[in-house]
Design a protein around this motif. Structure first.
Motif, mmCIF file in Angstrom:
data_model
loop_
_atom_site.group_PDB
_atom_site.id
_atom_site.type_symbol
_atom_site.label_atom_id
_atom_site.label_comp_id
_atom_site.label_asym_id
_atom_site.label_seq_id
_atom_site.Cartn_x
_atom_site.Cartn_y
_atom_site.Cartn_z
ATOM 1 N N UNK A 135 -74.592 -22.611 53.676
ATOM 2 C CA UNK A 135 -73.553 -21.601 53.864
ATOM 3 C C UNK A 135 -73.016 -21.122 52.510
ATOM 4 N N UNK A 136 -72.713 -19.840 52.440
ATOM 5 C CA UNK A 136 -72.143 -19.265 51.240
ATOM 6 C C UNK A 136 -73.124 -18.986 50.116
ATOM 7 N N UNK A 137 -74.386 -19.312 50.314
ATOM 8 C CA UNK A 137 -75.362 -19.185 49.224
ATOM 9 C C UNK A 137 -76.011 -17.806 49.190
ATOM 10 N N UNK A 138 -76.545 -17.462 48.001
ATOM 11 C CA UNK A 138 -77.300 -16.215 47.863
ATOM 12 C C UNK A 138 -78.569 -16.266 48.705
ATOM 13 N N UNK A 139 -79.154 -17.450 48.855
ATOM 14 C CA UNK A 139 -80.357 -17.592 49.672
ATOM 15 C C UNK A 139 -80.064 -17.235 51.126
ATOM 16 N N UNK A 140 -78.918 -17.695 51.636
ATOM 17 C CA UNK A 140 -78.558 -17.360 53.017
ATOM 18 C C UNK A 140 -78.350 -15.858 53.161
ATOM 19 N N UNK A 141 -77.684 -15.259 52.201
ATOM 20 C CA UNK A 141 -77.434 -13.817 52.265
ATOM 21 C C UNK A 141 -78.743 -13.035 52.336
ATOM 22 N N UNK A 142 -79.738 -13.436 51.547
ATOM 23 C CA UNK A 142 -81.036 -12.750 51.559
ATOM 24 C C UNK A 142 -81.705 -12.896 52.927
ATOM 25 N N UNK A 143 -81.614 -14.070 53.518
ATOM 26 C CA UNK A 143 -82.207 -14.301 54.835
ATOM 27 C C UNK A 143 -81.500 -13.472 55.905
ATOM 28 N N UNK A 144 -80.182 -13.359 55.784
ATOM 29 C CA UNK A 144 -79.391 -12.569 56.733
ATOM 30 C C UNK A 144 -79.775 -11.093 56.655
ATOM 31 N N UNK A 145 -79.874 -10.560 55.446
ATOM 32 C CA UNK A 145 -80.231 -9.151 55.294
ATOM 33 C C UNK A 145 -81.597 -8.860 55.909
ATOM 34 N N UNK A 146 -82.524 -9.784 55.760
ATOM 35 C CA UNK A 146 -83.856 -9.598 56.343
ATOM 36 C C UNK A 146 -83.789 -9.616 57.868
ATOM 37 N N UNK A 147 -83.028 -10.565 58.428
ATOM 38 C CA UNK A 147 -82.923 -10.671 59.888
ATOM 39 C C UNK A 147 -82.202 -9.467 60.490
ATOM 40 N N UNK A 148 -81.370 -8.801 59.696
ATOM 41 C CA UNK A 148 -80.607 -7.655 60.182
ATOM 42 C C UNK A 148 -81.319 -6.321 59.982
ATOM 43 N N UNK A 149 -82.557 -6.336 59.515
ATOM 44 C CA UNK A 149 -83.302 -5.087 59.376
ATOM 45 C C UNK A 149 -83.334 -4.339 60.710
ATOM 46 N N UNK A 150 -82.811 -3.097 60.723
ATOM 47 C CA UNK A 150 -82.800 -2.276 61.933
ATOM 48 C C UNK A 150 -82.074 -2.935 63.100
ATOM 49 N N UNK A 151 -81.168 -3.835 62.796
ATOM 50 C CA UNK A 151 -80.418 -4.545 63.827
ATOM 51 C C UNK A 151 -78.932 -4.543 63.493
ATOM 52 N N UNK A 152 -78.116 -4.821 64.495
ATOM 53 C CA UNK A 152 -76.674 -4.925 64.286
ATOM 54 C C UNK A 152 -76.150 -6.316 64.642
ATOM 55 N N UNK A 153 -77.055 -7.278 64.772
ATOM 56 C CA UNK A 153 -76.653 -8.673 64.985
ATOM 57 C C UNK A 153 -77.837 -9.573 64.668
ATOM 58 N N UNK A 154 -77.513 -10.811 64.338
ATOM 59 C CA UNK A 154 -78.553 -11.824 64.180
ATOM 60 C C UNK A 154 -77.933 -13.196 64.372
ATOM 61 N N UNK A 155 -78.798 -14.173 64.605
ATOM 62 C CA UNK A 155 -78.392 -15.567 64.623
ATOM 63 C C UNK A 155 -78.685 -16.160 63.255
#
Length: 216
Positions: A135-155
Motif C-alpha cells: 500500500x502507498x507504493x509507486x509499484x501499486x500505483x502503476x498496477x492500479x493505472x494499468x487495471x483502470x485502462x478504459x475502466x472506472x473501477x478496479x479491485x
C-alpha cells in the motif's frame, strides 16, 4: 478558506460518513480525493471519519510529488490518487474502500466478469483485479493505472477496491454498485456456475448507457 473550498471539503467528509454507514468500509480504512483546480483535496491519514473536520483535509498540487499543505498528512494512498487524476483528465474524484465482497474477490485475485449487465457501468466487460504491491507504493500505483485502462473501477489484490467518477457523487455511486456486483457474483458462484454475458451483449449495454451519462 473559500466557500467553494469549504463545500468540497464538507462533501468529502459526508462521503466518508456515508461509506461507514453503508458498510463500504470500517474504522479509518479507505480514502477519498477530489480534483480542485490544479490541486487535489484528499482525506488525512489515520483520522476517524466522525472526528474529521474540513480543515483536516490535505491539499496536494497535482504537479507535485508528495508535497502537501494542511494540519495533517494526506492518506498513505495519496500516490495512486494523484497518479489517477493526472492520467485521467475526465476524472474528478477517486474513492478507495475495502467493501467485504469486492475485497474477498481481491483476496482471491479474481476479476469480476460480465455476470450482470451492470458491469458495463465500469466501462467494459470486466472489472479487473490489479496485481499486489505494498500500500502507498509507486509499484501499486502503476498496477492500479494499468487495471483502470478504459475502466472506472478496479479491485486491488489482497487489498480492496477503487471507483472513479467525474464527480464525487458518481464515484461513490460506482463504489456502491461495485460492491453490489461483487456480492451478486459471490452468491451466484455459491448457487451454481454463473452464466457470463458475451462481449456483444455488454457492447449493447454500453451503447444504451451512453444516454445515461455513465462514461465518467
Amino acid at each position: 478558506m473559500s466557500d467553494d473550498d469549504l463545500s468540497l471539503r464538507t462533501s468529502i467528509i459526508e462521503a466518508c460518513l456515508e461509506m461507514t454507514a453503508s458498510g463500504l468500509t470500517t474504522g479509518t480504512s479507505g480514502n477519498l480525493s477530489v480534483r480542485s483546480g490544479r490541486d487535489m483535496l484528499i482525506t488525512p491519514s489515520a483520522t476517524p471519519y466522525l472526528s474529521m473536520t474540513p480543515d483536516m483535509i490535505a491539499r496536494m498540487p497535482l504537479a507535485g510529488d508528495g508535497a502537501w499543505t494542511g494540519p495533517r498528512p494526506p492518506s498513505t494512498e495519496w500516490r495512486f490518487h494523484l497518479d489517477i487524476l493526472n492520467a485521467r483528465s475526465e476524472i474528478g474524484a477517486v474513492v478507495h474502500a475495502h467493501p467485504t465482497h469486492a475485497t474477498a474477490l481481491a483476496v482471491a485475485r479474481m476479476e469480476i466478469p460480465a455476470c450482470h449487465y451492470m458491469v458495463a457501468a465500469f466501462g467494459g466487460s470486466t472489472v479487473r483485479c490489479a496485481g499486489y504491491a505494498r500500500y502507498g507504493s509507486a509499484d501499486l500505483s502503476a498496477l492500479v493505472l494499468d487495471a483502470l485502462r478504459d475502466r472506472t473501477a478496479c479491485l486491488l489484490a489482497n487489498h480492496g477496491a477503487i471507483a472513479l467518477g467525474d464527480t464525487l457523487d458518481k464515484a461513490m455511486w460506482r463504489m456502491t454498485e461495485l460492491e453490489t456486483l461483487a456480492r451478486q457474483f459471490v452468491v451466484a458462484r455459491q448457487a451454481g456456475e454463473p452464466v457470463i454475458l458475451s462481449d456483444a451483449e455488454i457492447a449493447e449495454t454500453l451503447a444504451a448507457f451512453a444516454d445515461y451519462g455513465l462514461k465518467s
